[in-house]
Design an enzyme around this catalytic site. Structure first.
Site, PDB file in Angstrom:
ATOM      1  N   LYS A 165     -61.485  56.512  15.165  1.00  0.00           N
ATOM      2  CA  LYS A 165     -60.755  57.124  16.284  1.00  0.00           C
ATOM      3  C   LYS A 165     -59.513  56.291  16.607  1.00  0.00           C
ATOM      4  O   LYS A 165     -58.420  56.821  16.798  1.00  0.00           O
ATOM      5  CB  LYS A 165     -61.656  57.228  17.523  1.00  0.00           C
ATOM      6  CG  LYS A 165     -62.780  58.220  17.374  1.00  0.00           C
ATOM      7  CD  LYS A 165     -62.245  59.632  17.217  1.00  0.00           C
ATOM      8  CE  LYS A 165     -63.304  60.624  16.804  1.00  0.00           C
ATOM      9  NZ  LYS A 165     -62.757  61.901  16.343  1.00  0.00           N
ATOM     10  N   TYR A 216     -67.211  54.295  13.280  1.00  0.00           N
ATOM     11  CA  TYR A 216     -66.816  55.554  13.927  1.00  0.00           C
ATOM     12  C   TYR A 216     -65.694  55.302  14.934  1.00  0.00           C
ATOM     13  O   TYR A 216     -64.669  55.980  14.938  1.00  0.00           O
ATOM     14  CB  TYR A 216     -68.019  56.198  14.634  1.00  0.00           C
ATOM     15  CG  TYR A 216     -67.611  57.270  15.611  1.00  0.00           C
ATOM     16  CD1 TYR A 216     -67.154  58.499  15.156  1.00  0.00           C
ATOM     17  CD2 TYR A 216     -67.629  57.036  16.988  1.00  0.00           C
ATOM     18  CE1 TYR A 216     -66.731  59.485  16.057  1.00  0.00           C
ATOM     19  CE2 TYR A 216     -67.221  58.002  17.890  1.00  0.00           C
ATOM     20  CZ  TYR A 216     -66.771  59.228  17.418  1.00  0.00           C
ATOM     21  OH  TYR A 216     -66.342  60.190  18.311  1.00  0.00           O
ATOM     22  N   SER A 219     -61.740  59.208  21.768  1.00  0.00           N
ATOM     23  CA  SER A 219     -62.949  58.824  22.496  1.00  0.00           C
ATOM     24  C   SER A 219     -62.686  57.598  23.356  1.00  0.00           C
ATOM     25  O   SER A 219     -61.865  56.736  23.009  1.00  0.00           O
ATOM     26  CB  SER A 219     -64.038  58.498  21.468  1.00  0.00           C
ATOM     27  OG  SER A 219     -65.096  57.812  22.087  1.00  0.00           O
TER      28      SER A 219
HETATM   29  P1  NAD Z   1     -69.626  68.176  16.127  1.00  0.00           P
HETATM   30  O1  NAD Z   1     -70.207  67.439  14.983  1.00  0.00           O
HETATM   31  O2  NAD Z   1     -70.473  69.172  16.834  1.00  0.00           O
HETATM   32  O3  NAD Z   1     -68.281  68.903  15.670  1.00  0.00           O
HETATM   33  C1  NAD Z   1     -67.458  68.397  14.643  1.00  0.00           C
HETATM   34  C2  NAD Z   1     -67.270  69.526  13.640  1.00  0.00           C
HETATM   35  O4  NAD Z   1     -66.450  69.070  12.577  1.00  0.00           O
HETATM   36  C3  NAD Z   1     -68.600  69.981  13.018  1.00  0.00           C
HETATM   37  O5  NAD Z   1     -68.693  71.388  13.173  1.00  0.00           O
HETATM   38  C4  NAD Z   1     -68.482  69.594  11.545  1.00  0.00           C
HETATM   39  O6  NAD Z   1     -69.142  70.511  10.710  1.00  0.00           O
HETATM   40  C5  NAD Z   1     -66.976  69.583  11.361  1.00  0.00           C
HETATM   41  N1  NAD Z   1     -66.450  68.710  10.304  1.00  0.00           N
HETATM   42  C6  NAD Z   1     -66.693  67.395  10.086  1.00  0.00           C
HETATM   43  N2  NAD Z   1     -65.963  66.960   9.041  1.00  0.00           N
HETATM   44  C7  NAD Z   1     -65.246  68.030   8.594  1.00  0.00           C
HETATM   45  C8  NAD Z   1     -64.302  68.214   7.548  1.00  0.00           C
HETATM   46  N3  NAD Z   1     -63.943  67.213   6.729  1.00  0.00           N
HETATM   47  N4  NAD Z   1     -63.755  69.447   7.383  1.00  0.00           N
HETATM   48  C9  NAD Z   1     -64.113  70.482   8.188  1.00  0.00           C
HETATM   49  N5  NAD Z   1     -64.986  70.358   9.191  1.00  0.00           N
HETATM   50  C10 NAD Z   1     -65.542  69.143   9.398  1.00  0.00           C
HETATM   51  O7  NAD Z   1     -69.049  67.102  17.146  1.00  0.00           O
HETATM   52  P2  NAD Z   1     -68.461  67.307  18.607  1.00  0.00           P
HETATM   53  O8  NAD Z   1     -69.355  66.628  19.564  1.00  0.00           O
HETATM   54  O9  NAD Z   1     -68.086  68.723  18.827  1.00  0.00           O
HETATM   55  O10 NAD Z   1     -67.149  66.431  18.489  1.00  0.00           O
HETATM   56  C11 NAD Z   1     -65.876  66.975  18.210  1.00  0.00           C
HETATM   57  C12 NAD Z   1     -64.887  65.842  18.074  1.00  0.00           C
HETATM   58  O11 NAD Z   1     -64.872  65.102  19.290  1.00  0.00           O
HETATM   59  C13 NAD Z   1     -65.237  64.839  16.974  1.00  0.00           C
HETATM   60  O12 NAD Z   1     -64.031  64.401  16.377  1.00  0.00           O
HETATM   61  C14 NAD Z   1     -65.896  63.722  17.737  1.00  0.00           C
HETATM   62  O13 NAD Z   1     -65.780  62.502  17.064  1.00  0.00           O
HETATM   63  C15 NAD Z   1     -65.112  63.737  19.029  1.00  0.00           C
HETATM   64  N6  NAD Z   1     -65.826  63.144  20.166  1.00  0.00           N
HETATM   65  C16 NAD Z   1     -67.064  63.616  20.499  1.00  0.00           C
HETATM   66  C17 NAD Z   1     -67.757  63.041  21.556  1.00  0.00           C
HETATM   67  C18 NAD Z   1     -69.138  63.519  21.943  1.00  0.00           C
HETATM   68  O14 NAD Z   1     -69.807  62.825  22.714  1.00  0.00           O
HETATM   69  N7  NAD Z   1     -69.599  64.666  21.481  1.00  0.00           N
HETATM   70  C19 NAD Z   1     -67.158  61.996  22.295  1.00  0.00           C
HETATM   71  C20 NAD Z   1     -65.896  61.561  21.931  1.00  0.00           C
HETATM   72  C21 NAD Z   1     -65.229  62.148  20.865  1.00  0.00           C
END
Ligand code: NAD
Ligand code: UDP
Length: 338
Positions: free
Chosen positions: A153, A149, A124
């Site tokens: 990362k 959080y 991120s």
């Molecule tokens: P999201 O919550 O929709 O997807 C994350 C998925 O991981 C979920 O389906 C959740 O059920 C699953 N999960 C969490 N812990 C788990 C575990 N221990 N075992 C198995 N599954 C697990 O989030 P997203 O927006 O799709 O984000 C995806 C990734 O991108 C994350 O790592 C998030 O931190 C990162 N990210 C997201 C954003 C954003 O704005 N959405 C920005 C920067 C980084």
């Protein structure tokens, strides 16, 4: 080639599964469904007309991961799984460190065990902290994160880089996302937050669909052109396509590399509201409220490295992002629930 998508049922993971399947990869998704629905993956299959394999499991569960690697021939991993709510991470730091760091370490251990050498990681822009000038460039030092959080990362990046240093065959690609919004053009998959949305676009779409009364704009007195915060919003399908480029790159190169995935153009909160109103024809009632703790006034990406090295460029406009966010929300007012 078979790619394991951890967190594949989530917002970004499900969109990336579409791009991967459409690019000819086979996909195995693993997700514990703690923040998602298996329905998202059924819809990915509907969009692409292709099947994917799904395992419902916690990626911190080593035995469960080993089973997947035993049953499937995994050529590369895209590691999306993680807890991502900034505010919640301040309340539950130990849960965030346990889940997000344990997941990264367990995946790396199991990859090593099975000789899998390519991993792409969902990082991120938050790792740039508050010290860096914008636009953020990948060669800037990482900064101080304002919440647990963000630290998960930053620390996961370090763990992945150290693993790549110790294993000359391992390839690590760190993707630093800016602000993903939008949804697949079909309106079949999109962002489905549980409870009150923390992020701007899902909040706006829930106001538009009548689920929430009004939007609170967090701060109108920043030193920015219109006083509201500016961010680099990127269409989730552009982001998804970045993962296809990144996993290909990871499979062809060893070592660790980091790429920003953003558009390089910032928009203010008020500009987003206006663009959404234009795209949907719906007025969004809002009021200017207090600043949200930890928010930076503005930042955006220098996205040239991903362009130069991966050949990745964003193709979708802010109007596309708003249209597709709205298309998803209006067709699925209760998300995947129905
Ligand atoms: P999201 O919550 O929709 O997807 C994350 C998925 O991981 C979920 O389906 C959740 O059920 C699953 N999960 C969490 N812990 C788990 C575990 N221990 N075992 C198995 N599954 C697990 O989030 P997203 O927006 O799709 O984000 C995806 C990734 O991108 C994350 O790592 C998030 O931190 C990162 N990210 C997201 C954003 C954003 O704005 N959405 C920005 C920067 C980084
Ligand atoms: N924001 C807002 N009201 C909301 C949610 C977000 O004004 O209900 C603002 C927030 O202050 C930030 C921008 O919208 O400037 C994007 O916030 P988001 O949480 O979506 O992403 P962040 O950049 O914080 O990761």
């Amino acid at each position: 080639m078979t790619i394991l998508a951890t967190g594949g049922a989530g917002y970004i993971g499900s969109h990336a599964c579409v791009s991967l399947l459409e690019s000819g990869y086979d996909v195995v998704a693993v997700d514990d469904l703690s923040n998602s629905s298996a329905e998202a993956l059924r819809r990915v299959e509907k969009i692409t007309g292709r099947e994917l394999k799904f395992y419902e499991a916690d990626v911190c569960d080593r035995a469960a991961l080993e089973k997947i690697f035993r049953e499937q021939k995994i050529d590369g991993v895209i590691h999306f799984a993680g807890m991502k709510a900034v505010g919640e991470s301040v309340q539950k730091p130990l849960e965030y460190y346990r889940n997000n760091l344990d997941a990264t370490i367990t995946i790396l251990e199991v990859m090593r065990q099975f000789g899998c050498k390519a991993i792409v990681f969902s990082s991120s822009a938050t790792v740039y902290g508050s010290e860096n000038e914008y636009p953020y460039r990948e060669d800037m030092p990482k900064g101080t994160c304002s919440n647990p959080y963000g630290w998960t990362k930053s620390m996961s990046e370090q763990i992945l880089c150290d693993a790549a240093k110790a294993d000359s065959e391992l390839s690590v690609v760190l993707l630093r996302y800016f602000n993903p919004i939008g949804a697949h053009e079909s309106g079949l998959i999109g962002e489905d937050p549980k409870g009150i949305p923390n992020n701007l676009m899902p909040y706006i779409t829930q106001v538009a669909v009548g689920k929430r009364k009004e939007l609170t704009v967090f701060g109108g007195d920043y030193d920015t052109p219109d006083g509201t915060c500016r961010r680099d919003y990127i269409h989730v399908m552009d982001l998804a396509e970045g993962h296809v480029k990144a996993i290909k790159y990871a499979m062809e190169h060893a070592g660790a590399e980091v790429f920003n995935l953003g558009t390089g153009v910032p928009y203010s909160v008020l500009e987003i509201i206006k663009a959404f109103e234009d795209a949907s024809g719906i007025k969004i009632p809002y009021r200017i409220g207090a600043r949200r703790e930890g928010d930076l006034p503005e930042f955006w990406a220098d996205a040239s490295k991903a362009g130069n090295i991966l050949g990745w460029h964003t193709r979708r406009s802010l109007a596309d992002m708003c249209r597709d966010s709205w298309n998803w929300q209006k067709n699925n007012p209760k998300g995947y629930e129905e």
